[in-house]
Design a protein around this motif. Structure first.
Motif, mmCIF file in Angstrom:
data_model
loop_
_atom_site.group_PDB
_atom_site.id
_atom_site.type_symbol
_atom_site.label_atom_id
_atom_site.label_comp_id
_atom_site.label_asym_id
_atom_site.label_seq_id
_atom_site.Cartn_x
_atom_site.Cartn_y
_atom_site.Cartn_z
ATOM 1 N N VAL A 190 1.015 -1.149 -0.006
ATOM 2 C CA VAL A 190 0.015 -0.039 0.039
ATOM 3 C C VAL A 190 0.924 1.268 -0.083
ATOM 4 O O VAL A 190 0.530 2.180 -0.737
ATOM 5 N N PRO A 191 2.108 1.357 0.736
ATOM 6 C CA PRO A 191 2.980 2.569 0.798
ATOM 7 C C PRO A 191 3.143 2.875 -0.592
ATOM 8 O O PRO A 191 3.283 4.002 -1.110
ATOM 9 N N GLU A 192 3.665 2.112 -1.426
ATOM 10 C CA GLU A 192 4.121 2.030 -2.680
ATOM 11 C C GLU A 192 3.046 2.586 -3.896
ATOM 12 O O GLU A 192 3.373 3.313 -4.614
ATOM 13 N N MET A 193 1.682 1.921 -3.494
ATOM 14 C CA MET A 193 0.509 2.364 -4.401
ATOM 15 C C MET A 193 0.439 3.829 -3.852
ATOM 16 O O MET A 193 -0.074 4.619 -5.003
ATOM 17 N N ARG A 194 0.362 4.233 -2.938
ATOM 18 C CA ARG A 194 -0.026 5.806 -2.450
ATOM 19 C C ARG A 194 1.024 6.592 -2.991
ATOM 20 O O ARG A 194 0.729 7.584 -3.448
ATOM 21 N N LYS A 195 2.296 6.237 -3.367
ATOM 22 C CA LYS A 195 3.489 7.193 -3.974
ATOM 23 C C LYS A 195 2.875 7.424 -5.294
ATOM 24 O O LYS A 195 3.383 8.560 -5.927
ATOM 25 N N THR A 196 2.305 6.322 -6.026
ATOM 26 C CA THR A 196 1.790 6.664 -7.528
ATOM 27 C C THR A 196 0.319 6.941 -7.546
ATOM 28 O O THR A 196 -0.328 7.013 -8.573
ATOM 29 N N GLY A 197 -0.514 7.327 -6.463
ATOM 30 C CA GLY A 197 -1.626 7.949 -6.538
ATOM 31 C C GLY A 197 -2.835 6.817 -6.729
ATOM 32 O O GLY A 197 -3.966 7.172 -7.065
ATOM 33 N N GLY A 198 -2.490 5.576 -6.298
ATOM 34 C CA GLY A 198 -3.666 4.540 -6.377
ATOM 35 C C GLY A 198 -3.250 3.010 -6.729
ATOM 36 O O GLY A 198 -1.823 2.813 -6.941
ATOM 37 N N GLY A 199 -4.101 2.372 -6.762
ATOM 38 C CA GLY A 199 -3.559 0.878 -7.093
ATOM 39 C C GLY A 199 -4.642 -0.019 -6.737
ATOM 40 O O GLY A 199 -6.030 0.458 -6.633
ATOM 41 N N ARG A 200 -4.609 -1.272 -7.419
ATOM 42 C CA ARG A 200 -5.613 -2.413 -7.248
ATOM 43 C C ARG A 200 -4.976 -3.535 -6.157
ATOM 44 O O ARG A 200 -3.892 -4.164 -6.472
ATOM 45 N N ILE A 201 -5.893 -3.908 -5.263
ATOM 46 C CA ILE A 201 -5.349 -5.289 -4.723
ATOM 47 C C ILE A 201 -6.672 -6.094 -5.175
ATOM 48 O O ILE A 201 -7.733 -5.945 -4.896
ATOM 49 N N ILE A 202 -5.985 -7.297 -5.272
ATOM 50 C CA ILE A 202 -7.071 -8.429 -5.924
ATOM 51 C C ILE A 202 -6.608 -9.772 -5.013
ATOM 52 O O ILE A 202 -5.769 -10.345 -5.184
ATOM 53 N N ASN A 203 -7.829 -10.262 -4.247
ATOM 54 C CA ASN A 203 -7.208 -11.207 -3.309
ATOM 55 C C ASN A 203 -8.239 -12.616 -3.810
ATOM 56 O O ASN A 203 -9.262 -12.374 -4.170
ATOM 57 N N ILE A 204 -7.392 -13.628 -3.859
ATOM 58 C CA ILE A 204 -8.060 -14.880 -4.390
ATOM 59 C C ILE A 204 -8.372 -15.536 -3.023
ATOM 60 O O ILE A 204 -7.937 -16.099 -2.245
ATOM 61 N N THR A 205 -9.904 -15.577 -2.940
ATOM 62 C CA THR A 205 -10.788 -16.371 -1.860
ATOM 63 C C THR A 205 -11.066 -17.793 -2.291
ATOM 64 O O THR A 205 -10.366 -18.392 -3.208
ATOM 65 N N SER A 206 -12.284 -18.175 -2.217
ATOM 66 C CA SER A 206 -12.607 -19.585 -2.499
ATOM 67 C C SER A 206 -14.048 -19.647 -2.605
ATOM 68 O O SER A 206 -14.792 -19.204 -1.556
ATOM 69 N N GLN A 207 -15.017 -20.347 -3.147
ATOM 70 C CA GLN A 207 -16.384 -20.790 -3.101
ATOM 71 C C GLN A 207 -16.532 -21.370 -1.786
ATOM 72 O O GLN A 207 -17.669 -21.230 -1.136
ATOM 73 N N LEU A 208 -15.210 -21.993 -1.071
ATOM 74 C CA LEU A 208 -15.697 -22.864 0.065
ATOM 75 C C LEU A 208 -15.953 -21.947 1.124
ATOM 76 O O LEU A 208 -16.421 -22.008 2.271
ATOM 77 N N ALA A 209 -15.447 -20.465 0.941
ATOM 78 C CA ALA A 209 -15.656 -19.478 2.042
ATOM 79 C C ALA A 209 -17.235 -19.262 2.058
ATOM 80 O O ALA A 209 -17.578 -18.694 3.208
ATOM 81 N N PHE A 210 -17.997 -19.676 1.172
ATOM 82 C CA PHE A 210 -19.340 -19.330 1.112
ATOM 83 C C PHE A 210 -20.365 -20.675 1.298
ATOM 84 O O PHE A 210 -21.378 -20.621 1.452
ATOM 85 N N ARG A 211 -19.683 -21.872 1.257
ATOM 86 C CA ARG A 211 -20.421 -23.197 1.462
ATOM 87 C C ARG A 211 -19.831 -24.087 2.621
ATOM 88 O O ARG A 211 -20.565 -24.885 2.679
ATOM 89 N N GLY A 212 -18.691 -23.761 2.898
ATOM 90 C CA GLY A 212 -17.891 -24.507 3.931
ATOM 91 C C GLY A 212 -17.604 -25.855 3.103
ATOM 92 O O GLY A 212 -17.625 -26.186 2.017
ATOM 93 N N THR A 213 -16.855 -26.776 4.121
ATOM 94 C CA THR A 213 -16.460 -28.174 3.623
ATOM 95 C C THR A 213 -16.464 -28.923 4.790
ATOM 96 O O THR A 213 -16.105 -28.478 5.835
ATOM 97 N N THR A 214 -16.370 -30.434 4.640
ATOM 98 C CA THR A 214 -16.216 -31.394 5.828
ATOM 99 C C THR A 214 -14.803 -31.529 6.018
ATOM 100 O O THR A 214 -14.505 -32.272 6.917
ATOM 101 N N HIS A 215 -13.690 -30.966 5.312
ATOM 102 C CA HIS A 215 -12.470 -31.331 5.548
ATOM 103 C C HIS A 215 -11.553 -30.214 5.171
ATOM 104 O O HIS A 215 -10.525 -30.343 4.254
ATOM 105 N N GLY A 216 -11.585 -29.099 5.909
ATOM 106 C CA GLY A 216 -10.688 -28.138 5.649
ATOM 107 C C GLY A 216 -11.088 -26.787 6.450
ATOM 108 O O GLY A 216 -11.385 -25.702 5.930
ATOM 109 N N ALA A 217 -11.351 -26.857 7.679
ATOM 110 C CA ALA A 217 -11.950 -25.810 8.504
ATOM 111 C C ALA A 217 -10.914 -24.643 8.454
ATOM 112 O O ALA A 217 -11.462 -23.522 8.322
#
Ligand code: NAP
Length: 246
Positions: A124-151
């Motif tokens: 973020v400090p580097e992005m501020r220096k040039t006036g902005g930026g984008r952060i794109i985080n990779i989550t998963s469908q499992l964040a929205f449905r759960g699973t039986t083997h990966g709490a």
């Protein structure tokens, strides 16, 4: 005008490698992060150079803040700036709750959740220096449905959704847009442990009847990194063949 620069974590293989290549096709110079596969990272770098863009491989364990800080300083030293951070690095280990130790929990949360915070903190400090930026985080469908083997995995990926929304609000004033992509089942090493029965079960949960390709996640990330997404922040883009509908 200086070329735009992207840092993709976990870009030696799978979704990260496809994303690094796609961003290069879209005109970015790309820093290719990895932790244990230097040869694979070099392959990604060579592919990007073949597209006429600059690329550097950078080893860093995203769960170690000092390594992340050093990585971001190397991005700026070699490529001049940092416009887009893709928090893609992740680990998934099939593990039922009863057999998950506190040490395993801490380690996987550190890579899958704290790693994204550490990378954002350094970037973020580097992005501020040039006036902005984008952060794109990779989550998963499992964040929205759960699973039986990966709490631990589900908890970390749900945490990524919360981190995305909170940072989107906090960083809007800096013109840093923060979004997430939630993949469904994507053909990478993460699915390599599937038995034929697992695969059959998996396909039954996907209305489009096939698993996705890393390039299909890369396309969603590329959109969120593009000028076309200039009014989108704090959102989760689901790319899953319809699997959350059933
Ligand atoms: P993958 O093929 O297993 O690749 C994982 C990548 O993460 C590799 O480049 C690996 O680097 C890197 N990595 C792992 N631990 C790291 C660490 N501590 N520090 C830095 N890099 C690290 O995985 P993938 O399927 O492409 O997954 C990419 C992302 O998508 C992950 O966040 C995953 O949770 C998410 N996702 C995947 C799926 C799917 O079905 N594939 C579905 C939903 C979400 P090395 O090669 O150097 O080890």
């Amino acid at each position: 005008m200086a070329a735009r620069v992207a840092l993709v974590t976990g870009a030696s293989r799978g979704i990260g490698a496809a994303t690094a290549r796609r961003l290069a096709e879209d005109g970015f110079d790309v820093a290719v992060n990895y932790v244990s596969s230097p040869e694979k990272a070099d392959e990604t770098v060579r592919a990007i150079e073949g597209l006429g863009r600059r690329a550097i491989p950078l080893r860093a364990d995203v769960s170690q803040f000092a390594e992340v800080q050093h990585m971001v300083s190397e991005v700026v030293a070699h490529l001049g700036r940092l416009d887009v951070l893709v928090n893609n690095a992740g680990v998934y280990e099939r593990a039922v709750f009863d057999r998950t130790t506190p040490e395993q929990w801490d380690r996987r949360i550190a890579v899958n959740l704290s790693g994204a915070f550490y990378c954002a903190k350094a970037a973020v400090p580097e992005m501020r220096k040039t006036g902005g930026g984008r952060i794109i985080n990779i989550t998963s469908q499992l964040a929205f449905r759960g699973t039986t083997h990966g709490a631990d995995y589900v908890a970390a990926k749900a945490g990524i959704v919360g981190l995305t929304k909170a940072l989107a609000l906090e960083l809007a004033k800096d013109r840093i847009l923060v979004n997430a992509v939630a993949p469904g089942s994507i053909e990478t090493d993460i699915l390599a442990g599937d038995s034929p029965e697992d695969r059959e079960r998996r396909l039954k949960t996907i209305p489009l009847g096939r698993v996705g390709l890393p390039e299909e996640i890369a396309a969603a990330v590329a959109f969120l990194a593009s000028p076309d997404a200039a009014y989108i922040t704090g959102q989760v883009l689901h790319v899953n063949g319809g699997s959350l509908l059933v």
